[in-house]
Design an enzyme around this catalytic site. Sequence first.
Site, PDB file in Angstrom:
ATOM      1  CG  ASN A   7      99.157  -5.736  34.901  1.00 26.94           C
ATOM      2  OD1 ASN A   7      98.983  -5.350  33.890  1.00 26.94           O
ATOM      3  ND2 ASN A   7      98.794  -5.008  35.962  1.00 26.94           N
ATOM      4  NE  ARG A  91      94.902  -4.473  35.132  1.00 25.43           N
ATOM      5  CZ  ARG A  91      95.128  -3.320  34.856  1.00 25.43           C
ATOM      6  NH1 ARG A  91      96.517  -2.933  34.419  1.00 25.43           N
ATOM      7  NH2 ARG A  91      94.282  -2.246  34.841  1.00 25.43           N
ATOM      8  CG  HIS A 180      90.839   1.229  38.769  1.00 27.34           C
ATOM      9  ND1 HIS A 180      90.401   2.461  38.779  1.00 27.34           N
ATOM     10  CD2 HIS A 180      91.937   1.153  38.298  1.00 27.34           C
ATOM     11  CE1 HIS A 180      91.726   3.423  38.296  1.00 27.34           C
ATOM     12  NE2 HIS A 180      92.601   2.334  38.154  1.00 27.34           N
ATOM     13  CG  HIS A 208      91.669   1.937  42.440  1.00 29.92           C
ATOM     14  ND1 HIS A 208      92.068   0.668  42.599  1.00 29.92           N
ATOM     15  CD2 HIS A 208      92.706   2.677  41.640  1.00 29.92           C
ATOM     16  CE1 HIS A 208      93.373   0.471  42.199  1.00 29.92           C
ATOM     17  NE2 HIS A 208      93.784   1.697  41.410  1.00 29.92           N
ATOM     18  CG  ASN A 211      99.510   8.018  38.494  1.00 29.77           C
ATOM     19  OD1 ASN A 211      99.449   9.148  38.455  1.00 29.77           O
ATOM     20  ND2 ASN A 211     100.942   7.415  38.200  1.00 29.77           N
ATOM     21  NE  ARG A 241      94.169   8.072  33.053  1.00 29.23           N
ATOM     22  CZ  ARG A 241      94.012   6.923  33.300  1.00 29.23           C
ATOM     23  NH1 ARG A 241      92.804   6.521  33.818  1.00 29.23           N
ATOM     24  NH2 ARG A 241      95.134   6.323  33.921  1.00 29.23           N
ATOM     25  N   GLY A 331      97.466   3.955  45.575  1.00 28.33           N
ATOM     26  CA  GLY A 331      98.531   4.652  46.159  1.00 28.33           C
ATOM     27  C   GLY A 331      98.046   6.069  47.129  1.00 28.33           C
ATOM     28  N   GLY A 333      95.008   6.650  48.072  1.00 28.02           N
ATOM     29  CA  GLY A 333      93.825   5.939  49.103  1.00 28.02           C
ATOM     30  C   GLY A 333      94.525   5.343  50.330  1.00 28.02           C
ATOM     31  CD  GLU A 334      97.056   0.736  49.142  1.00 29.16           C
ATOM     32  OE1 GLU A 334      98.142   0.304  49.356  1.00 29.16           O
ATOM     33  OE2 GLU A 334      96.206   0.098  48.080  1.00 29.16           O
ATOM     34  CD  GLU A 384      94.398  -3.880  40.718  1.00 28.04           C
ATOM     35  OE1 GLU A 384      93.837  -3.609  39.682  1.00 28.04           O
ATOM     36  OE2 GLU A 384      95.317  -3.249  40.962  1.00 28.04           O
TER      37      GLU A 384
HETATM   38  P1  ADP Z   1      98.748   3.545  39.447  1.00 24.90           P
HETATM   39  O1  ADP Z   1      98.643   1.882  39.881  1.00 24.90           O
HETATM   40  O2  ADP Z   1      97.487   4.026  39.026  1.00 24.90           O
HETATM   41  O3  ADP Z   1     100.080   3.812  38.572  1.00 24.90           O
HETATM   42  P2  ADP Z   1      99.384   3.959  42.218  1.00 24.90           P
HETATM   43  O4  ADP Z   1      98.047   3.255  43.111  1.00 24.90           O
HETATM   44  O5  ADP Z   1     100.444   3.081  42.548  1.00 24.90           O
HETATM   45  O6  ADP Z   1      99.009   4.267  40.936  1.00 24.90           O
HETATM   46  O7  ADP Z   1      99.594   5.372  43.003  1.00 24.90           O
HETATM   47  C1  ADP Z   1     100.556   6.121  42.642  1.00 24.90           C
HETATM   48  C2  ADP Z   1     100.152   7.712  43.488  1.00 24.90           C
HETATM   49  O8  ADP Z   1      99.887   7.338  44.736  1.00 24.90           O
HETATM   50  C3  ADP Z   1     101.561   8.431  43.318  1.00 24.90           C
HETATM   51  O9  ADP Z   1     101.454   9.147  41.760  1.00 24.90           O
HETATM   52  C4  ADP Z   1     101.431   9.129  44.259  1.00 24.90           C
HETATM   53  O10 ADP Z   1     100.532  10.542  43.885  1.00 24.90           O
HETATM   54  C5  ADP Z   1     100.494   8.503  45.215  1.00 24.90           C
HETATM   55  N1  ADP Z   1     101.309   8.257  46.482  1.00 24.90           N
HETATM   56  C6  ADP Z   1     101.923   7.224  46.651  1.00 24.90           C
HETATM   57  N2  ADP Z   1     102.804   7.281  48.148  1.00 24.90           N
HETATM   58  C7  ADP Z   1     102.140   8.430  48.588  1.00 24.90           C
HETATM   59  C8  ADP Z   1     102.212   8.996  49.920  1.00 24.90           C
HETATM   60  N3  ADP Z   1     103.138   8.656  50.796  1.00 24.90           N
HETATM   61  N4  ADP Z   1     101.550  10.252  49.959  1.00 24.90           N
HETATM   62  C9  ADP Z   1     100.759  10.823  49.213  1.00 24.90           C
HETATM   63  N5  ADP Z   1     100.486  10.167  47.908  1.00 24.90           N
HETATM   64  C10 ADP Z   1     101.254   9.092  47.697  1.00 24.90           C
END
Ligand code: ADP
Length: 399
Positions: A7, A91, A180, A208, A211, A241, A331, A333-334, A384
């Site tokens: 990626n 990717r 995504h 999803h 960020n 965004r 991030g 959602g999980e 992914e």
């Molecule tokens: P991307 O792949 O789009 O860069 P991610 O899916 O890794 O992003 O998500 C990153 C975001 O997840 C972080 O900016 C943060 O806001 C959020 N995040 C990560 N861990 C936590 C947590 N424990 N509690 C709340 N938000 C979290």
Amino acid sequence: MKVLVINCGSSSLKYQVLDMTNETLLAKGLVERIGLAGSMIAHEKVGQDKFKLEVPMKDHKDAIGHVLEALLDKDHGVVANMDEIGAVGHRVVHAGEKYASSVMITEDVIKALEECTELAPLHNPPNLLGISACKELMPNTPMVGVFDTAFHQTMPPESYIYAIPYEYYEKYRIRRYGFHGTSHKYVAERAAEIIGKPFDKIKIITCHLGNGASVAAIENGKCIDTSMGFTPLEGLVMGTRSGDIDPAIVSFIAQKEGVALDDVNNVLNKKSGMMGISGISSDFRDIEKAAEEGNERAKLALKVFAHSVKFYIGGYMAEMNGADAIVFTAGVGENDIGMRDMICAEMECLGIELCANCNDIRGKEAIISTDTSKVKVLLVPTNEELMIARDTLEIVSKK
Ligand code: ADP
């Protein structure tokens, strides 16, 4: 077969090697600052400590060269020789309307992806650099392209056509593409398995939330709508965004601030969203901390975000005449228990009831709705890379 998943970003490169005989991860890593001072590779063989090396890398070819060295290393490596890598899965962000599924990378495919560069000027060029570097360094290893846009190609025209003069679609291919896709597909398939229903016979809404954030409506195994559009700027409120706004705001800001349209575009991509509203950070953890301490704009940002996700869930339930499952991933959602709670609150009228106890969980597959909730709500960590490796294996095996 062992599959290398790549990626490529503009100055970074993430990789994984998976043994697809049992879908296990063997090694992963990250190369950063490609073409800049202080380039480095952080490599991790599963079960061992991370190994970091700062070494000059002037371009993506250098970077991939160091990845291959790490994979062959006698201590940290996972292959004895390069022939053990049966295929590479890349990717690629944008395949336009050209590909609705992953494909074997050929000269024609590369040409088609180059033509899509205009649609994803930040993403496709580094993806293509990764492909050409691998082609040079591993000329006999088959490569597969897995596209963020592919899964959304099943959307019907009423979901992807914008209400602007139709000739702009014909001339410039301006339409909703969605992004995504690999993640939406992976978590939707897992959700179907977890609730024990065939993927091609259920209605799922996948959220999803990272960020970058997007929602997709998936009916009978096919994506029928998604919130990101012509670019990844549309749809949900995101880290930096804006998501959906009145398009008239763009020229209004340009006029009022005396700046060019490109500058406004930059503001909407990099200084808006959660960052723009809160004025604190794009990271939900920082915003939640500030909200707990009483910061009103942080509280507002969280409410606006939850509102935007709720809005799409409601819209997609109307589009599909209901849903069997809603899935949270990425991030936020999980990991963000409070945000999932805010989003799902007061949606009993749609058959959505979150279970507070079950929702008290991070980063693990789980059903987080009550037993009586008509719509199952699930947490499914995205993967992914595994999806890319699966597609790569499937396509290479068909050859
Ligand atoms: P991307 O792949 O789009 O860069 P991610 O899916 O890794 O992003 O998500 C990153 C975001 O997840 C972080 O900016 C943060 O806001 C959020 N995040 C990560 N861990 C936590 C947590 N424990 N509690 C709340 N938000 C979290």
